[in-house]
Design a protein around this motif. Structure first.
Motif, PDB file in Angstrom:
ATOM      1  N   ARG A   3       8.365   6.653  14.572  1.00 42.21           N
ATOM      2  CA  ARG A   3       7.441   5.542  14.010  1.00 42.21           C
ATOM      3  C   ARG A   3       8.005   4.999  12.513  1.00 42.21           C
ATOM      4  N   GLN A   4       8.495   5.902  11.616  1.00 42.02           N
ATOM      5  CA  GLN A   4       8.804   5.191  10.297  1.00 42.02           C
ATOM      6  C   GLN A   4      10.144   4.378  10.492  1.00 42.02           C
ATOM      7  N   ARG A  50       8.759   1.228  11.487  1.00 46.65           N
ATOM      8  CA  ARG A  50       8.126   0.479  10.433  1.00 46.65           C
ATOM      9  C   ARG A  50       9.369  -0.475   9.697  1.00 46.65           C
ATOM     10  N   PRO A  88      -0.801   4.193  16.496  1.00 46.15           N
ATOM     11  CA  PRO A  88      -0.910   5.332  17.059  1.00 46.15           C
ATOM     12  C   PRO A  88      -1.534   5.596  18.446  1.00 46.15           C
ATOM     13  N   GLY A 145       9.951   6.925  19.849  1.00 46.08           N
ATOM     14  CA  GLY A 145      11.130   7.718  19.678  1.00 46.08           C
ATOM     15  C   GLY A 145      12.435   6.989  19.991  1.00 46.08           C
ATOM     16  N   ALA A 160       0.910  -1.323   0.142  1.00 47.47           N
ATOM     17  CA  ALA A 160      -0.061   0.060  -0.175  1.00 47.47           C
ATOM     18  C   ALA A 160       0.904   1.130   0.064  1.00 47.47           C
ATOM     19  N   HIS A 161       1.998   1.065   0.582  1.00 48.52           N
ATOM     20  CA  HIS A 161       3.040   2.483   0.448  1.00 48.52           C
ATOM     21  C   HIS A 161       4.384   1.706   0.408  1.00 48.52           C
ATOM     22  N   ASN A 169      10.642  10.102  12.260  1.00 49.67           N
ATOM     23  CA  ASN A 169       9.171  10.007  12.607  1.00 49.67           C
ATOM     24  C   ASN A 169       8.321  10.220  11.537  1.00 49.67           C
ATOM     25  N   SER A 170       8.898  10.664  10.368  1.00 47.70           N
ATOM     26  CA  SER A 170       7.808  10.763   9.174  1.00 47.70           C
ATOM     27  C   SER A 170       8.271  10.580   7.855  1.00 47.70           C
ATOM     28  N   SER A 171       7.341  10.433   7.058  1.00 49.86           N
ATOM     29  CA  SER A 171       7.859   9.936   5.769  1.00 49.86           C
ATOM     30  C   SER A 171       8.078  11.021   4.673  1.00 49.86           C
ATOM     31  N   TYR A 172       7.713  12.289   5.402  1.00 51.30           N
ATOM     32  CA  TYR A 172       7.813  13.759   4.633  1.00 51.30           C
ATOM     33  C   TYR A 172       8.523  14.577   5.491  1.00 51.30           C
ATOM     34  N   SER A 173       9.873  14.255   5.611  1.00 56.22           N
ATOM     35  CA  SER A 173      10.936  14.978   6.315  1.00 56.22           C
ATOM     36  C   SER A 173      12.144  15.891   5.388  1.00 56.22           C
ATOM     37  N   GLY A 174      11.802  15.430   4.188  1.00 56.64           N
ATOM     38  CA  GLY A 174      12.692  16.083   3.091  1.00 56.64           C
ATOM     39  C   GLY A 174      13.743  15.079   2.605  1.00 56.64           C
ATOM     40  N   LEU A 205       3.823   0.757  15.758  1.00 61.21           N
ATOM     41  CA  LEU A 205       3.218   1.335  14.584  1.00 61.21           C
ATOM     42  C   LEU A 205       1.556   2.010  14.817  1.00 61.21           C
TER      43      LEU A 205
END
Lengths: 258, 304
Positions: free
Chosen positions: B238-239, B242, B222, B233, B55-56, B63-68, B220
């Motif tokens: 979280r990422q 995963r 929340p 942490g 799915a992804h 923490n995130s998938s969109y950190s740059g 995973l």
């Protein structure tokens, strides 16, 4: 044992192994189509919900982060701009005529303008958004505390869920509006807010303007965007296909805490 | 089988004594049942997990998938101008064409885009809601079975008696590695015990990898993330959790492959029987291989 027999037995065992493997996989697909099997497999959801509640407690707080952790841009997922003329009319005037309707099992049904929602006690929080697909993004949200709003409308004793009716149709023909529902524990939770700001900006349309729900201890699909109406109910069986939300009607778990 | 061939077989058999030996009772009923429950549960969780991953199909650290930062692992599909699909896998910036296995697979000549192929996936094709249902259902079976197993190994002293390496085991670790590499397997009474590499492998899986993959699965959630501030942490976010969940799943696959390989090379039927009926025929050392020391160790057990 004579080698010939041994070889044929080995072949027999390998054959059985391969057949079982293939039957097993095909079987899983067939089983997945069965409503009974889906409900047996789905029974784990109730266990997940019950255990999580006991282990963490109803007031447990989702992690909050620092400004440095913010995602550069907060991903928009699902609907980016509702295909709904009434919504588009509201959007055209900057949601000046927007009214959030609150009804159902409440003593004082009423509606709230954006100004009235801004006047409610608010909370600002930097939290992590976890999509059921597996990705996460960190955003800073500001919004009215749902508990403050509920105190004004006075839910009746038999109200067990808050249903969020949304402006975004999930079908191309403009039907099947998105909806979601949460229980009272989550509705009164400190971090549950009706967000109107994201990353210090007015909530953009791709992220659910003018109002989106933040229910931080559950997965992304619970965080309804484009919220137009809150309905308090004793049961969500009569709404949509009766599973408590748009994605729940597609087979996803109502309890999205994992 | 008639008398003549039977005699001929026995005569052709290099170690007739082995056949006459009684079967050694190796695995208790409880261990056998829990082993096979675990086989099913882990297989279902792996395959439904790979469907969920689809799915992804990207993994990140933090923490995130969109950190740059880009994902450290990504599996994807792309289509060329002629409409032909190809699958790619990008690891730490290095891209590989993995058409046919990862990203794009084919079913009866029909290409489809999916991170992991249908034959490794439950359900076969991308279906996140149902894959999650399978995953969480078998997660509970796996967890209850695993806890029962750990409790059993402690209470029955299986852990202390059979799994914990002795000082002598540890001293012989070098020889055990050489023996494994040369496919030289223990015989006689040594074959009734787990060898030191086997013990270390089992203990690592039981007390490190399996608890870790469960913990990372819980990380995973929340909701469970709220248990005490920031525990997710500690593992990098979280990422990262995963990513670790995914990596440990493949370490378990590696363990299973080695385990099954060893089962096959040390006697598939004999090993399988011992995990089904509990009874194991102890292999005898080839003639000339028996050392004086081993014979001495064997002696008292022969008399039992």
């Amino acid at each position: 044992m004579d080698p010939l027999r041994q070889r044929s037995r080995r072949r027999f065992l390998t054959g059985i192994g391969a057949a079982l493997g293939a039957a097993g996989l095909a079987g899983c697909d067939r089983l997945s189509q069965s409503d009974t099997v889906a409900s047996v497999l789905g029974s784990a959801e109730h266990l997940n919900a019950a255990v999580a509640k006991v282990v963490t407690g109803r007031r447990a707080m989702a992690q909050e982060y620092a400004e440095a952790d913010l995602s550069p841009t907060f991903r928009s997922n699902g609907t980016a701009n509702p295909n709904n003329p009434a919504y588009q009319t509201l959007a055209a005037s900057g949601f000046a005529d927007y009214k959030l309707v609150v009804d159902g099992l409440v003593a004082k049904p009423r509606s709230f303008t954006l100004a009235e929602l801004h006047a409610l006690p608010s909370r600002t929080q930097i939290t992590r958004h976890d999509c059921v697909e597996g990705w996460s993004a960190v955003g800073k949200w500001q919004g009215a505390r749902l508990s403050a709003l509920l105190d004004l409308v006075e839910p009746k004793r038999n109200a067990r869920y808050v249903v969020f009716h949304c402006a975004d149709p999930m079908n191309d023909d403009g039907t099947d509006p998105y909806y979601e529902s949460i229980g009272m524990d989550d509705a009164y939770h400190v971090q549950t807010i009706l967000a109107y700001r994201l990353d210090d900006q007015t909530l953009p349309i791709p992220n659910g303007a003018p109002i989106r729900l933040r229910v931080e201890r559950q997965l992304g699909y619970k965080h309804a965007k484009y919220v137009m109406r809150l309905e308090l109910v004793a049961s969500y069986a009569g709404i949509g296909d009766g599973n408590g939300g748009y994605w729940e009607d597609q087979g996803y778990q109502w309890y999205a805490g994992i | 089988m008639n008398e003549t061939t039977s005699t001929a077989t026995v005569m052709a058999e290099p170690r007739p004594a082995a056949r006459a030996r009684p079967l050694h009772y190796r695995h208790t009923l409880a261990v056998r049942i829990m082993h096979w429950i675990n086989v099913i549960a882990l297989a279902m969780m792996l395959m439904s997990g790979l469907n969920i991953f689809t799915a992804h199909p990207a993994l990140y650290w933090g923490n995130s998938s969109y950190s740059g930062a880009p994902p450290w692992l990504e599996i994807g599909a792309r289509m060329d101008a002629n409409g032909a699909m190809s699958g790619y896998t990008r690891i730490l910036g290095h891209e590989f064409d993995t058409t046919g296995v990862l990203g794009v697979s084919s079913d009866d000549g029909q290409a489809y885009a999916q991170a992991f192929p249908a034959w490794l996936s439950v359900p076969s094709h991308q279906w996140l809601a149902m894959a999650r249902a399978w995953h969480f259902f078998f997660a509970w079976i796996f967890l209850v079975n695993g806890l029962a197993y750990v409790l059993y190994t402690i209470v029955s002293r299986h852990l202390a008696r059979d799994l914990a390496p002795t000082r002598r085991d540890l001293a012989g670790i070098g020889r055990s590695i050489v023996d494994h590499l040369r496919f030289r397997h223990p015989s006689g009474d040594d074959a009734k015990r787990y060898n030191v590499l086997q013990k270390i492998a089992y203990l690592t899986v039981i007390f490190v990898l399996l608890p870790l993959i469960v913990l990372m699965g819980l990380g995973l959630s929340p909701r469970l993330d709220t248990l005490f501030g920031g525990w997710v942490g500690w593992f990098g976010g979280r990422q990262s959790v995963r990513s670790i969940h995914f990596i440990v799943a493949w370490l378990l696959v590696v363990f299973v492959l080695v385990h099954v390989f060893e089962v096959i090379v040390t006697g598939l039927w004999n090993n399988l029987r011992s995990m089904i009926t509990g009874r194991y025929r102890v292999p005898q050392a080839p003639a000339g291989h028996v050392t004086v020391q081993r014979m001495a160790a064997d002696a008292p057990l022969e008399e039992r």
